[in-house]
Motif scaffolding. Structure first.
Motif, PDB file in Angstrom:
ATOM      1  N   HIS A  71       0.840  -1.209   0.000  1.00  0.00           N
ATOM      2  CA  HIS A  71       0.000   0.000   0.000  1.00  0.00           C
ATOM      3  C   HIS A  71       0.871   1.254   0.000  1.00  0.00           C
ATOM      4  O   HIS A  71       1.753   1.398   0.859  1.00  0.00           O
ATOM      5  CB  HIS A  71      -0.946   0.019   1.199  1.00  0.00           C
ATOM      6  N   PRO A  72       0.605   2.188  -0.931  1.00  0.00           N
ATOM      7  CA  PRO A  72       1.477   3.372  -1.079  1.00  0.00           C
ATOM      8  C   PRO A  72       1.563   4.232   0.188  1.00  0.00           C
ATOM      9  O   PRO A  72       2.535   4.938   0.403  1.00  0.00           O
ATOM     10  CB  PRO A  72       0.817   4.135  -2.229  1.00  0.00           C
ATOM     11  N   SER A  73       0.520   4.135   1.047  1.00  0.00           N
ATOM     12  CA  SER A  73       0.553   4.960   2.268  1.00  0.00           C
ATOM     13  C   SER A  73       1.728   4.570   3.165  1.00  0.00           C
ATOM     14  O   SER A  73       2.146   5.340   4.021  1.00  0.00           O
ATOM     15  CB  SER A  73      -0.758   4.778   3.047  1.00  0.00           C
ATOM     16  N   LEU A  74       2.277   3.385   2.937  1.00  0.00           N
ATOM     17  CA  LEU A  74       3.380   2.899   3.788  1.00  0.00           C
ATOM     18  C   LEU A  74       4.730   3.476   3.389  1.00  0.00           C
ATOM     19  O   LEU A  74       5.720   3.289   4.086  1.00  0.00           O
ATOM     20  CB  LEU A  74       3.423   1.362   3.735  1.00  0.00           C
ATOM     21  N   TYR A  75       4.758   4.170   2.244  1.00  0.00           N
ATOM     22  CA  TYR A  75       6.031   4.787   1.830  1.00  0.00           C
ATOM     23  C   TYR A  75       5.816   6.166   1.198  1.00  0.00           C
ATOM     24  O   TYR A  75       6.663   6.644   0.427  1.00  0.00           O
ATOM     25  CB  TYR A  75       6.791   3.863   0.866  1.00  0.00           C
ATOM     26  N   GLY A  76       4.654   6.792   1.545  1.00  0.00           N
ATOM     27  CA  GLY A  76       4.400   8.148   1.053  1.00  0.00           C
ATOM     28  C   GLY A  76       4.045   8.206  -0.410  1.00  0.00           C
ATOM     29  O   GLY A  76       4.238   9.235  -1.067  1.00  0.00           O
ATOM     30  N   GLY A  77       3.523   7.089  -0.947  1.00  0.00           N
ATOM     31  CA  GLY A  77       3.155   7.047  -2.369  1.00  0.00           C
ATOM     32  C   GLY A  77       1.719   7.476  -2.594  1.00  0.00           C
ATOM     33  O   GLY A  77       1.005   7.844  -1.663  1.00  0.00           O
ATOM     34  N   ASP A  78       1.297   7.358  -3.852  1.00  0.00           N
ATOM     35  CA  ASP A  78      -0.058   7.748  -4.267  1.00  0.00           C
ATOM     36  C   ASP A  78      -1.008   6.576  -4.022  1.00  0.00           C
ATOM     37  O   ASP A  78      -0.935   5.560  -4.722  1.00  0.00           O
ATOM     38  CB  ASP A  78      -0.039   8.117  -5.765  1.00  0.00           C
ATOM     39  N   ALA A  79      -1.870   6.707  -3.019  1.00  0.00           N
ATOM     40  CA  ALA A  79      -2.724   5.584  -2.602  1.00  0.00           C
ATOM     41  C   ALA A  79      -3.934   5.411  -3.521  1.00  0.00           C
ATOM     42  O   ALA A  79      -4.933   4.800  -3.147  1.00  0.00           O
ATOM     43  CB  ALA A  79      -3.170   5.779  -1.165  1.00  0.00           C
ATOM     44  N   HIS A  80      -3.871   5.913  -4.737  1.00  0.00           N
ATOM     45  CA  HIS A  80      -5.001   5.774  -5.669  1.00  0.00           C
ATOM     46  C   HIS A  80      -5.194   4.303  -6.044  1.00  0.00           C
ATOM     47  O   HIS A  80      -4.213   3.545  -6.175  1.00  0.00           O
ATOM     48  CB  HIS A  80      -4.725   6.600  -6.924  1.00  0.00           C
ATOM     49  N   GLU A  81      -6.459   3.945  -6.244  1.00  0.00           N
ATOM     50  CA  GLU A  81      -6.784   2.552  -6.572  1.00  0.00           C
ATOM     51  C   GLU A  81      -6.037   2.062  -7.824  1.00  0.00           C
ATOM     52  O   GLU A  81      -5.769   0.878  -7.959  1.00  0.00           O
ATOM     53  CB  GLU A  81      -8.298   2.414  -6.779  1.00  0.00           C
ATOM     54  N   ARG A  82      -5.656   3.028  -8.687  1.00  0.00           N
ATOM     55  CA  ARG A  82      -4.965   2.585  -9.909  1.00  0.00           C
ATOM     56  C   ARG A  82      -3.621   1.921  -9.580  1.00  0.00           C
ATOM     57  O   ARG A  82      -3.063   1.168 -10.381  1.00  0.00           O
ATOM     58  CB  ARG A  82      -4.745   3.748 -10.869  1.00  0.00           C
ATOM     59  N   ASN A  83      -3.128   2.220  -8.372  1.00  0.00           N
ATOM     60  CA  ASN A  83      -1.863   1.595  -7.965  1.00  0.00           C
ATOM     61  C   ASN A  83      -2.097   0.286  -7.215  1.00  0.00           C
ATOM     62  O   ASN A  83      -1.170  -0.265  -6.633  1.00  0.00           O
ATOM     63  CB  ASN A  83      -1.066   2.574  -7.087  1.00  0.00           C
ATOM     64  N   GLY A  84      -3.306  -0.212  -7.246  1.00  0.00           N
ATOM     65  CA  GLY A  84      -3.621  -1.503  -6.643  1.00  0.00           C
ATOM     66  C   GLY A  84      -3.423  -2.638  -7.635  1.00  0.00           C
ATOM     67  O   GLY A  84      -2.751  -2.424  -8.647  1.00  0.00           O
ATOM     68  N   PRO A  85      -3.914  -3.830  -7.323  1.00  0.00           N
ATOM     69  CA  PRO A  85      -4.696  -4.146  -6.097  1.00  0.00           C
ATOM     70  C   PRO A  85      -3.813  -4.169  -4.851  1.00  0.00           C
ATOM     71  O   PRO A  85      -2.591  -4.304  -4.957  1.00  0.00           O
ATOM     72  CB  PRO A  85      -5.246  -5.537  -6.405  1.00  0.00           C
ATOM     73  N   GLY A 114       8.050  -9.475  -2.155  1.00  0.00           N
ATOM     74  CA  GLY A 114       8.850  -9.584  -0.934  1.00  0.00           C
ATOM     75  C   GLY A 114      10.021  -8.626  -0.926  1.00  0.00           C
ATOM     76  O   GLY A 114      10.326  -8.000   0.101  1.00  0.00           O
ATOM     77  N   LEU A 115      10.696  -8.451  -2.075  1.00  0.00           N
ATOM     78  CA  LEU A 115      11.782  -7.463  -2.160  1.00  0.00           C
ATOM     79  C   LEU A 115      11.247  -6.064  -1.925  1.00  0.00           C
ATOM     80  O   LEU A 115      11.859  -5.255  -1.220  1.00  0.00           O
ATOM     81  CB  LEU A 115      12.433  -7.553  -3.543  1.00  0.00           C
ATOM     82  N   GLN A 116      10.075  -5.790  -2.471  1.00  0.00           N
ATOM     83  CA  GLN A 116       9.473  -4.466  -2.317  1.00  0.00           C
ATOM     84  C   GLN A 116       9.065  -4.222  -0.862  1.00  0.00           C
ATOM     85  O   GLN A 116       9.248  -3.127  -0.321  1.00  0.00           O
ATOM     86  CB  GLN A 116       8.283  -4.336  -3.272  1.00  0.00           C
ATOM     87  N   GLU A 117       8.554  -5.260  -0.220  1.00  0.00           N
ATOM     88  CA  GLU A 117       8.203  -5.157   1.211  1.00  0.00           C
ATOM     89  C   GLU A 117       9.450  -4.906   2.057  1.00  0.00           C
ATOM     90  O   GLU A 117       9.442  -4.088   2.980  1.00  0.00           O
ATOM     91  CB  GLU A 117       7.515  -6.447   1.673  1.00  0.00           C
ATOM     92  N   LEU A 118      10.539  -5.610   1.735  1.00  0.00           N
ATOM     93  CA  LEU A 118      11.791  -5.406   2.473  1.00  0.00           C
ATOM     94  C   LEU A 118      12.238  -3.960   2.358  1.00  0.00           C
ATOM     95  O   LEU A 118      12.598  -3.315   3.354  1.00  0.00           O
ATOM     96  CB  LEU A 118      12.871  -6.346   1.916  1.00  0.00           C
ATOM     97  N   ASN A 119      12.194  -3.418   1.152  1.00  0.00           N
ATOM     98  CA  ASN A 119      12.637  -2.033   0.954  1.00  0.00           C
ATOM     99  C   ASN A 119      11.752  -1.053   1.724  1.00  0.00           C
ATOM    100  O   ASN A 119      12.256  -0.130   2.364  1.00  0.00           O
ATOM    101  CB  ASN A 119      12.618  -1.694  -0.543  1.00  0.00           C
ATOM    102  N   VAL A 120      10.458  -1.279   1.712  1.00  0.00           N
ATOM    103  CA  VAL A 120       9.534  -0.377   2.430  1.00  0.00           C
ATOM    104  C   VAL A 120       9.682  -0.567   3.942  1.00  0.00           C
ATOM    105  O   VAL A 120       9.710   0.409   4.706  1.00  0.00           O
ATOM    106  CB  VAL A 120       8.085  -0.616   1.973  1.00  0.00           C
ATOM    107  N   ALA A 121       9.836  -1.804   4.383  1.00  0.00           N
ATOM    108  CA  ALA A 121       9.955  -2.077   5.825  1.00  0.00           C
ATOM    109  C   ALA A 121      11.151  -1.352   6.431  1.00  0.00           C
ATOM    110  O   ALA A 121      11.138  -0.964   7.603  1.00  0.00           O
ATOM    111  CB  ALA A 121      10.082  -3.581   6.064  1.00  0.00           C
ATOM    112  N   LEU A 122      12.202  -1.142   5.620  1.00  0.00           N
ATOM    113  CA  LEU A 122      13.429  -0.508   6.128  1.00  0.00           C
ATOM    114  C   LEU A 122      13.510   0.967   5.766  1.00  0.00           C
ATOM    115  O   LEU A 122      14.561   1.599   5.968  1.00  0.00           O
ATOM    116  CB  LEU A 122      14.650  -1.282   5.614  1.00  0.00           C
ATOM    117  N   GLY A 123      12.394   1.517   5.210  1.00  0.00           N
ATOM    118  CA  GLY A 123      12.345   2.965   4.997  1.00  0.00           C
ATOM    119  C   GLY A 123      12.535   3.440   3.574  1.00  0.00           C
ATOM    120  O   GLY A 123      12.713   4.644   3.336  1.00  0.00           O
TER     121      GLY A 123
END
Ligand SMILES: N[C@@H](CCC(=O)NCCCC(=O)O)C(=O)O
Length: 254
Positions: A71-85, A114-123
């Motif tokens: 979810h983009p809100s976790l890294y200051g991204g655009d939380a628009h549905e187009r960036n889903g699911p 998982g790589l993307q989650e790792l990057n977001v989890a660490l900032g």
């Protein structure tokens, strides 16, 4: 002989009117046949989980790919549905799981999402619709009903010489599959780039502070683990790390 146990992330999927916690079999099969490890699925129950009670009992963590996006809100991204699911319950589970597993120096293997989650989890941050960025190739899967076609090897990546991925694969080029719309934007502090595509997309990273196996690939080594040498070496190295973790845990308990 006892085999190492690896915790595997799950997606929340609506099936027959219910929410299921599920993972694609290729990740589980790759752990069994490629890493000689036993997979245990981690339901995406988020804060309801006592992660330490789980991490006390496993020897590694595997973060799977998924068509859903962090979810983009976790890294200051655009939380628009187009960036889903999106799969916010998975996010609420994997991001704290990553931090707890790394704090314990558990072996960690993160694939695609998982790589993307790792990057977001660490900032760090992610970019969306990579194919629309000037100078970037299309990293999405080919349109096909055939999984072998969707996961076909699609482009090469250059492995950083002398890095942790090079220690597993050698520091040459490897052919990889490609099934993603997002990619690492700002690299998180404490991560090191281990491989890049020709268009500079980050394709693999490692965790600096981790003494052992803590690698993430944007591509999917699980899919061809039975026939592709680089895929097989990655899962074998992860299995070896999990086995060493199991042995160390047993020794400290003795
Ligand atoms: N959703 C993210 C991560 C992509 C990913 O993990 N793909 C695996 C699923 C492959 C498939 O079945 O299509 C992104 O798009 O970047």
């Amino acid at each position: 002989m006892r085999k190492p146990v690896v915790l595997v992330s799950a997606d929340v999927k609506p099936i027959e009117g219910f929410d299921w916690h599920a993972a694609i079999s290729s990740y589980l099969d790759a752990l069994v046949h490629g890493a000689d490890a036993m997979p245990v699925l981690l339901p995406a129950l988020g804060p309801a989980l006592d992660l330490d009670s789980l991490l006390d009992r496993v020897d590694g963590v595997l973060l799977t790919g998924s068509r859903s996006n962090v979810h983009p809100s976790l890294y200051g991204g655009d939380a628009h549905e187009r960036n889903g699911p999106f799969d916010t319950r998975r996010d609420a589970t994997t991001l704290p799981l990553i931090r707890r597993a790394l704090a314990r120096h558990l072996p960690l293997f993160a694939i695609c999402r998982g790589l993307q989650e790792l990057n977001v989890a660490l900032g760090g941050t992610l970019v969306s619709e990579v194919q629309d960025i000037d100078g970037r190739r299309d990293h999405r899967a080919p349109e096909s009903d055939s999984m072998d076609e969707r996961f076909a090897l699609a482009h090469h990546v250059d492995i950083v010489p002398g890095g942790r991925l090079a220690a597993v694969l050698g520091d040459a080029r490897v052919e990889v599959n490609s099934l993603h719309r997002q990619a690492i934007g700002a690299l998180a502090p404490g991560l090191t780039i281990e491989a890049q595509a020709e268009d500079s997309t980050i394709e693999a990273v490692s965790v600096d502070a981790h003494p052992g196996f803590a690698l993430a690939t944007q591509w999917h080594p699980e899919y061809w683990v039975g026939s592709d040498s680089a895929s097989a070496r990655l899962f074998a190295a992860f299995g070896e790390a999990a086995r060493a973790q199991m042995t160390a845990t047993a020794r400290s308990a003795a």
